[in-house]
Design a protein around this motif. Structure first.
Motif, mmCIF file in Angstrom:
data_model
loop_
_atom_site.group_PDB
_atom_site.id
_atom_site.type_symbol
_atom_site.label_atom_id
_atom_site.label_comp_id
_atom_site.label_asym_id
_atom_site.label_seq_id
_atom_site.Cartn_x
_atom_site.Cartn_y
_atom_site.Cartn_z
ATOM 1 N N ASP A 110 0.805 -1.231 0.000
ATOM 2 C CA ASP A 110 0.000 0.000 0.000
ATOM 3 C C ASP A 110 0.833 1.275 0.000
ATOM 4 O O ASP A 110 0.307 2.352 0.258
ATOM 5 C CB ASP A 110 -0.968 0.033 1.194
ATOM 6 C CG ASP A 110 -1.837 -1.208 1.258
ATOM 7 O OD1 ASP A 110 -2.255 -1.681 0.178
ATOM 8 O OD2 ASP A 110 -2.090 -1.706 2.368
ATOM 9 N N ILE A 111 2.123 1.171 -0.258
ATOM 10 C CA ILE A 111 2.970 2.358 -0.354
ATOM 11 C C ILE A 111 3.510 2.411 -1.778
ATOM 12 O O ILE A 111 4.187 1.473 -2.205
ATOM 13 C CB ILE A 111 4.122 2.331 0.667
ATOM 14 C CG1 ILE A 111 3.558 2.312 2.081
ATOM 15 C CG2 ILE A 111 5.037 3.536 0.468
ATOM 16 C CD1 ILE A 111 4.599 2.193 3.156
ATOM 17 N N PRO A 112 3.189 3.481 -2.522
ATOM 18 C CA PRO A 112 3.701 3.564 -3.898
ATOM 19 C C PRO A 112 5.218 3.436 -3.921
ATOM 20 O O PRO A 112 5.921 4.066 -3.137
ATOM 21 C CB PRO A 112 3.248 4.955 -4.357
ATOM 22 C CG PRO A 112 2.092 5.288 -3.465
ATOM 23 C CD PRO A 112 2.383 4.623 -2.147
ATOM 24 N N PRO A 116 9.723 8.097 -1.589
ATOM 25 C CA PRO A 116 10.830 7.836 -0.658
ATOM 26 C C PRO A 116 10.274 7.383 0.696
ATOM 27 O O PRO A 116 9.296 7.945 1.181
ATOM 28 C CB PRO A 116 11.542 9.182 -0.530
ATOM 29 C CG PRO A 116 11.020 10.022 -1.644
ATOM 30 C CD PRO A 116 9.679 9.487 -2.008
ATOM 31 N N ILE A 117 10.903 6.377 1.283
ATOM 32 C CA ILE A 117 10.419 5.825 2.547
ATOM 33 C C ILE A 117 11.510 5.920 3.602
ATOM 34 O O ILE A 117 12.631 5.481 3.389
ATOM 35 C CB ILE A 117 10.010 4.348 2.383
ATOM 36 C CG1 ILE A 117 8.875 4.218 1.363
ATOM 37 C CG2 ILE A 117 9.595 3.750 3.725
ATOM 38 C CD1 ILE A 117 8.578 2.784 0.977
ATOM 39 N N HIS A 144 8.392 16.058 -1.384
ATOM 40 C CA HIS A 144 8.840 14.866 -2.116
ATOM 41 C C HIS A 144 7.906 13.681 -1.907
ATOM 42 O O HIS A 144 8.207 12.583 -2.339
ATOM 43 C CB HIS A 144 10.261 14.486 -1.706
ATOM 44 C CG HIS A 144 11.249 15.559 -1.974
ATOM 45 N ND1 HIS A 144 11.597 15.944 -3.240
ATOM 46 C CD2 HIS A 144 11.937 16.363 -1.127
ATOM 47 C CE1 HIS A 144 12.473 16.929 -3.169
ATOM 48 N NE2 HIS A 144 12.694 17.196 -1.903
ATOM 49 N N ASN A 145 6.786 13.908 -1.207
ATOM 50 C CA ASN A 145 5.816 12.851 -0.938
ATOM 51 C C ASN A 145 6.445 11.692 -0.169
ATOM 52 O O ASN A 145 6.159 10.522 -0.412
ATOM 53 C CB ASN A 145 5.164 12.355 -2.230
ATOM 54 C CG ASN A 145 3.798 11.748 -1.964
ATOM 55 O OD1 ASN A 145 3.122 12.144 -1.021
ATOM 56 N ND2 ASN A 145 3.406 10.795 -2.780
ATOM 57 N N SER A 146 7.339 12.015 0.753
ATOM 58 C CA SER A 146 8.014 11.001 1.573
ATOM 59 C C SER A 146 7.036 10.360 2.540
ATOM 60 O O SER A 146 6.041 10.969 2.934
ATOM 61 C CB SER A 146 9.147 11.637 2.377
ATOM 62 O OG SER A 146 10.087 12.220 1.525
#
Length: 187
Positions: A110-112, A116-117, A144-146
């Motif tokens: 469920d994480i694109p 960045p993670i 950055h949609n982290s």
């Protein structure tokens, strides 16, 4: 100036080795290398190892991140001095960052994959300071949609509630908390 410290970069280590002899100060090296050769070019690898042989054996003390590196230092560089192992928290005998089995680990569901993670994987308890991590992440401009992903076995349910509250409106959007133990082979 009490000591001369260097990383294992050949010229950094060589310069520190020379400087320590000139100033009569101990030279401590931090060795970050691995047994695996990350260079495809054997000639370049041989040059780097031989440059290391000019300086690492002359260190007064070497710090490594895993026990296997101690033998590697003795065997490859001829180092015979004291070594201290300061683990990074990663078991390098089991974890190989170059090994990819194909599928995404279940904890990343469920994480694109393009996002960045920042991953915290461990027990969820107050002594780990996860609240500091969430607080700092909450202060970031998230252009950055982290994602901050916290995964682990919950030791204190009250602490889990505190973390969820601290996450505020970002909970389940870009701060994701998965209160579950994860087997090593699932990571």
């Amino acid at each position: 100036l009490q000591i001369i410290h260097s990383l294992d970069y050949p010229f950094s280590s060589l310069s520190a080795s020379i400087l320590s002899r000139l100033l009569n100060k101990p030279h401590i090296s931090s060795f970050r290398g691995t047994i695996e050769n990350k260079y495809n070019n054997k000639f370049a690898s041989a040059i780097l190892i031989n440059l290391g042989k000019l300086s690492l054996p002359h260190s007064d003390w070497i710090i490594v991140k895993a026990q296997y590196q101690t033998d590697y230092l003795y065997y490859t560089y001829g180092y015979q001095g004291p070594v201290t192992v300061i683990p990074t928290g990663v078991d390098y005998n089991m974890f190989n960052p170059n090994k990819v089995d194909g599928d995404e680990p279940p904890i990343l569901e469920d994480i694109p994959s393009k996002d960045p993670i920042l991953l915290y994987l461990g027990k969820i308890s107050p002594d780990k300071g996860i609240h500091h991590l969430i607080h700092l992440f909450s202060e970031l401009d998230n252009t950055h949609n982290s994602k901050l992903l916290v995964v682990g076995d919950v030791i204190s349910p009250n602490y889990l509630d505190e973390l969820k509250s601290l996450s505020g409106e970002r909970l389940d959007k870009d701060i994701i908390i998965k209160p579950e133990a994860v087997e090593f082979n699932k990571v």
